[in-house]
Write a protein that holds these residues in place. Structure first.
Motif, PDB file in Angstrom:
ATOM      1  N   VAL A  96       0.832  -1.208   0.000  1.00  0.00           N
ATOM      2  CA  VAL A  96       0.000   0.000   0.000  1.00  0.00           C
ATOM      3  C   VAL A  96       0.863   1.253   0.000  1.00  0.00           C
ATOM      4  O   VAL A  96       0.692   2.162  -0.818  1.00  0.00           O
ATOM      5  N   GLU A  97       1.835   1.279   0.912  1.00  0.00           N
ATOM      6  CA  GLU A  97       2.734   2.436   1.001  1.00  0.00           C
ATOM      7  C   GLU A  97       3.522   2.619  -0.291  1.00  0.00           C
ATOM      8  O   GLU A  97       3.680   3.733  -0.804  1.00  0.00           O
ATOM      9  N   LEU A  98       3.997   1.492  -0.827  1.00  0.00           N
ATOM     10  CA  LEU A  98       4.769   1.537  -2.066  1.00  0.00           C
ATOM     11  C   LEU A  98       3.922   2.089  -3.218  1.00  0.00           C
ATOM     12  O   LEU A  98       4.371   2.957  -3.977  1.00  0.00           O
ATOM     13  N   ASN A 100       1.310   4.000  -2.977  1.00  0.00           N
ATOM     14  CA  ASN A 100       1.048   5.431  -2.715  1.00  0.00           C
ATOM     15  C   ASN A 100       2.216   6.309  -3.139  1.00  0.00           C
ATOM     16  O   ASN A 100       2.034   7.357  -3.764  1.00  0.00           O
ATOM     17  N   THR A 101       3.433   5.878  -2.798  1.00  0.00           N
ATOM     18  CA  THR A 101       4.629   6.645  -3.173  1.00  0.00           C
ATOM     19  C   THR A 101       4.784   6.671  -4.688  1.00  0.00           C
ATOM     20  O   THR A 101       5.071   7.710  -5.287  1.00  0.00           O
ATOM     21  N   LEU A 102       4.579   5.516  -5.305  1.00  0.00           N
ATOM     22  CA  LEU A 102       4.676   5.431  -6.764  1.00  0.00           C
ATOM     23  C   LEU A 102       3.639   6.341  -7.422  1.00  0.00           C
ATOM     24  O   LEU A 102       3.950   7.055  -8.387  1.00  0.00           O
ATOM     25  N   THR A 103       2.421   6.339  -6.877  1.00  0.00           N
ATOM     26  CA  THR A 103       1.344   7.179  -7.418  1.00  0.00           C
ATOM     27  C   THR A 103       1.710   8.656  -7.339  1.00  0.00           C
ATOM     28  O   THR A 103       1.485   9.413  -8.280  1.00  0.00           O
ATOM     29  N   TRP A 104       2.300   9.064  -6.214  1.00  0.00           N
ATOM     30  CA  TRP A 104       2.741  10.462  -6.076  1.00  0.00           C
ATOM     31  C   TRP A 104       3.682  10.818  -7.236  1.00  0.00           C
ATOM     32  O   TRP A 104       3.550  11.863  -7.866  1.00  0.00           O
ATOM     33  N   ASN A 105       4.635   9.923  -7.508  1.00  0.00           N
ATOM     34  CA  ASN A 105       5.593  10.157  -8.589  1.00  0.00           C
ATOM     35  C   ASN A 105       4.908  10.204  -9.951  1.00  0.00           C
ATOM     36  O   ASN A 105       5.087  11.151 -10.722  1.00  0.00           O
ATOM     37  N   LEU A 106       4.081   9.180 -10.227  1.00  0.00           N
ATOM     38  CA  LEU A 106       3.488   9.043 -11.562  1.00  0.00           C
ATOM     39  C   LEU A 106       2.513  10.171 -11.903  1.00  0.00           C
ATOM     40  O   LEU A 106       2.242  10.423 -13.072  1.00  0.00           O
ATOM     41  N   ASP A 107       2.006  10.843 -10.874  1.00  0.00           N
ATOM     42  CA  ASP A 107       1.041  11.931 -11.107  1.00  0.00           C
ATOM     43  C   ASP A 107       1.682  13.309 -11.216  1.00  0.00           C
ATOM     44  O   ASP A 107       0.983  14.312 -11.328  1.00  0.00           O
ATOM     45  N   GLU A 129       8.844  -6.229  -5.038  1.00  0.00           N
ATOM     46  CA  GLU A 129       8.610  -4.787  -5.138  1.00  0.00           C
ATOM     47  C   GLU A 129       8.518  -4.326  -6.592  1.00  0.00           C
ATOM     48  O   GLU A 129       7.673  -3.519  -6.954  1.00  0.00           O
ATOM     49  N   MET A 130       9.390  -4.869  -7.436  1.00  0.00           N
ATOM     50  CA  MET A 130       9.357  -4.497  -8.853  1.00  0.00           C
ATOM     51  C   MET A 130       8.048  -4.943  -9.494  1.00  0.00           C
ATOM     52  O   MET A 130       7.529  -4.288 -10.390  1.00  0.00           O
ATOM     53  N   HIS A 131       7.519  -6.055  -9.002  1.00  0.00           N
ATOM     54  CA  HIS A 131       6.246  -6.554  -9.524  1.00  0.00           C
ATOM     55  C   HIS A 131       5.111  -5.563  -9.223  1.00  0.00           C
ATOM     56  O   HIS A 131       4.257  -5.305 -10.078  1.00  0.00           O
ATOM     57  N   ILE A 132       5.128  -4.992  -8.023  1.00  0.00           N
ATOM     58  CA  ILE A 132       4.115  -3.996  -7.641  1.00  0.00           C
ATOM     59  C   ILE A 132       4.199  -2.767  -8.560  1.00  0.00           C
ATOM     60  O   ILE A 132       3.188  -2.245  -9.029  1.00  0.00           O
ATOM     61  N   VAL A 133       5.439  -2.346  -8.830  1.00  0.00           N
ATOM     62  CA  VAL A 133       5.646  -1.206  -9.743  1.00  0.00           C
ATOM     63  C   VAL A 133       5.091  -1.530 -11.128  1.00  0.00           C
ATOM     64  O   VAL A 133       4.364  -0.731 -11.734  1.00  0.00           O
ATOM     65  N   MET A 134       5.424  -2.714 -11.626  1.00  0.00           N
ATOM     66  CA  MET A 134       4.992  -3.101 -12.977  1.00  0.00           C
ATOM     67  C   MET A 134       3.461  -3.229 -13.071  1.00  0.00           C
ATOM     68  O   MET A 134       2.876  -2.871 -14.095  1.00  0.00           O
ATOM     69  N   GLU A 135       2.840  -3.718 -12.008  1.00  0.00           N
ATOM     70  CA  GLU A 135       1.371  -3.827 -12.000  1.00  0.00           C
ATOM     71  C   GLU A 135       0.739  -2.453 -12.209  1.00  0.00           C
ATOM     72  O   GLU A 135      -0.229  -2.297 -12.962  1.00  0.00           O
ATOM     73  N   GLU A 136       1.293  -1.449 -11.545  1.00  0.00           N
ATOM     74  CA  GLU A 136       0.756  -0.087 -11.666  1.00  0.00           C
ATOM     75  C   GLU A 136       1.033   0.484 -13.060  1.00  0.00           C
ATOM     76  O   GLU A 136       0.175   1.150 -13.655  1.00  0.00           O
ATOM     77  N   ARG A 152      21.798  -7.375 -10.702  1.00  0.00           N
ATOM     78  CA  ARG A 152      20.805  -8.339 -10.228  1.00  0.00           C
ATOM     79  C   ARG A 152      19.386  -7.815 -10.439  1.00  0.00           C
ATOM     80  O   ARG A 152      18.432  -8.274  -9.812  1.00  0.00           O
ATOM     81  N   SER A 153      19.249  -6.846 -11.322  1.00  0.00           N
ATOM     82  CA  SER A 153      17.938  -6.235 -11.553  1.00  0.00           C
ATOM     83  C   SER A 153      16.878  -7.262 -11.963  1.00  0.00           C
ATOM     84  O   SER A 153      17.125  -8.111 -12.807  1.00  0.00           O
ATOM     85  N   GLN A 154      15.722  -7.151 -11.338  1.00  0.00           N
ATOM     86  CA  GLN A 154      14.599  -8.042 -11.634  1.00  0.00           C
ATOM     87  C   GLN A 154      13.579  -7.378 -12.572  1.00  0.00           C
ATOM     88  O   GLN A 154      12.487  -7.901 -12.773  1.00  0.00           O
ATOM     89  N   ALA A 155      13.943  -6.226 -13.116  1.00  0.00           N
ATOM     90  CA  ALA A 155      12.984  -5.437 -13.902  1.00  0.00           C
ATOM     91  C   ALA A 155      12.456  -6.206 -15.107  1.00  0.00           C
ATOM     92  O   ALA A 155      11.257  -6.213 -15.369  1.00  0.00           O
ATOM     93  N   ARG A 156      13.350  -6.857 -15.837  1.00  0.00           N
ATOM     94  CA  ARG A 156      12.907  -7.572 -17.045  1.00  0.00           C
ATOM     95  C   ARG A 156      11.912  -8.674 -16.694  1.00  0.00           C
ATOM     96  O   ARG A 156      10.859  -8.793 -17.325  1.00  0.00           O
ATOM     97  N   LEU A 157      12.236  -9.462 -15.672  1.00  0.00           N
ATOM     98  CA  LEU A 157      11.350 -10.546 -15.261  1.00  0.00           C
ATOM     99  C   LEU A 157       9.993 -10.004 -14.814  1.00  0.00           C
ATOM    100  O   LEU A 157       8.935 -10.503 -15.220  1.00  0.00           O
ATOM    101  N   ALA A 158      10.025  -8.938 -14.001  1.00  0.00           N
ATOM    102  CA  ALA A 158       8.771  -8.354 -13.504  1.00  0.00           C
ATOM    103  C   ALA A 158       7.943  -7.772 -14.648  1.00  0.00           C
ATOM    104  O   ALA A 158       6.720  -7.910 -14.679  1.00  0.00           O
ATOM    105  N   ALA A 159       8.622  -7.137 -15.604  1.00  0.00           N
ATOM    106  CA  ALA A 159       7.918  -6.540 -16.746  1.00  0.00           C
ATOM    107  C   ALA A 159       7.325  -7.630 -17.642  1.00  0.00           C
ATOM    108  O   ALA A 159       6.181  -7.535 -18.095  1.00  0.00           O
ATOM    109  N   THR A 160       8.103  -8.688 -17.884  1.00  0.00           N
ATOM    110  CA  THR A 160       7.653  -9.768 -18.759  1.00  0.00           C
ATOM    111  C   THR A 160       6.436 -10.473 -18.178  1.00  0.00           C
ATOM    112  O   THR A 160       5.471 -10.751 -18.886  1.00  0.00           O
TER     113      THR A 160
END
Length: 236
Positions: A96-98, A100-107, A129-136, A152-160
């Motif tokens: 939830v907190e994550l 909310n913070t992401l929403t502040w940025n994206l807006d 955490e990256m999965h939560i970002v990608m969902e949004e 060790r970035s998980q971004a590609r896996l989370a995005a895919t």
């Protein structure tokens, strides 16, 4: 779900030439250097820090100059001595907190294609955490560019797994603020683009970078390359 980002992508027609995407991030804080970047020949990809001021004016100026707009979102680095800025995405902060913070940025502004991480060597290595970002991002129809601050970035896996359009940085132009190194990196970009058909490079609005890259960009066309925004090389 629609790819809302397509509405804001700068259209280019691939023509068989190797494609080069140049990203300037950390934009928005230093207004005069940001303007110098905007004045460069494009289309460049301009990624603005979410905690800069006058973002609507600055992003509008960049878009008007023919550049593609992205958002530079602060994410937690491994080194606690480095300050990533306010409203940073932190590991272990709970969904939830994550969100909310992401929403502040994206807006903070609109008209952008997607986001890339500002720092984030700790954050991007965490799949949950990256999965939560990608969902949004998926919900909003936005893309993600991995700046690759962690191997060790998980971004590609989370995005895919969430179906987010995705790209990965290949080269840092000015990891060292040094004229010789910057020129070497620009050569590396060309070599890579010739080898794999495209290359994505990230640089910053610094004096040496801005000075060296201008003539390089102006001559790209005659050296047989196509300058493209990141949207043109997503999912490759």
């Amino acid at each position: 779900w629609t790819k809302k980002w397509e509405k804001y992508a700068v259209p280019v027609k691939p023509d068989g030439r190797p494609m080069i995407a140049i990203v300037f991030d950390d934009l928005g804080l230093d207004k005069s250097r940001t303007q110098q970047a905007i004045d460069l020949p494009g289309p460049l990809t301009m990624s603005f820090l979410t905690y800069a001021n006058h973002l609507k004016d600055q992003t509008r100026a960049a878009r008007k100059a023919g550049h593609e707009i992205w958002m530079h979102v602060p994410m937690e680095p491994i080194k606690t001595t480095i300050d990533p800025g306010p409203k940073v995405l932190l590991t272990g902060s709970g969904p939830v907190e994550l969100t909310n913070t992401l929403t502040w940025n994206l807006d903070r502004f609109d008209g952008y294609v997607g986001i890339n991480n500002h720092m984030g060597s700790r954050f991007t290595a965490n799949l949950a955490e990256m999965h939560i970002v990608m969902e949004e991002l998926k919900r909003r129809g936005l893309a993600f560019l991995d700046s690759v601050t962690s191997n060790r970035s998980q971004a590609r896996l989370a995005a895919t797994t969430t179906g987010v359009d995705f790209a990965t940085r290949n080269v840092f132009i000015d990891h060292q603020d040094d004229i010789v190194v910057i020129n070497q990196q620009l050569s590396k970009i060309e070599m890579l683009a010739r080898n794999q058909g495209y290359a994505i490079a990230i640089g910053h609005p610094r004096e040496k970078t801005l000075k060296i890259i201008k003539p390089w960009l102006e001559a790209l066309h005659e050296r047989g390359f196509l300058l493209v925004p990141v949207s043109a090389v997503l999912n490759r």
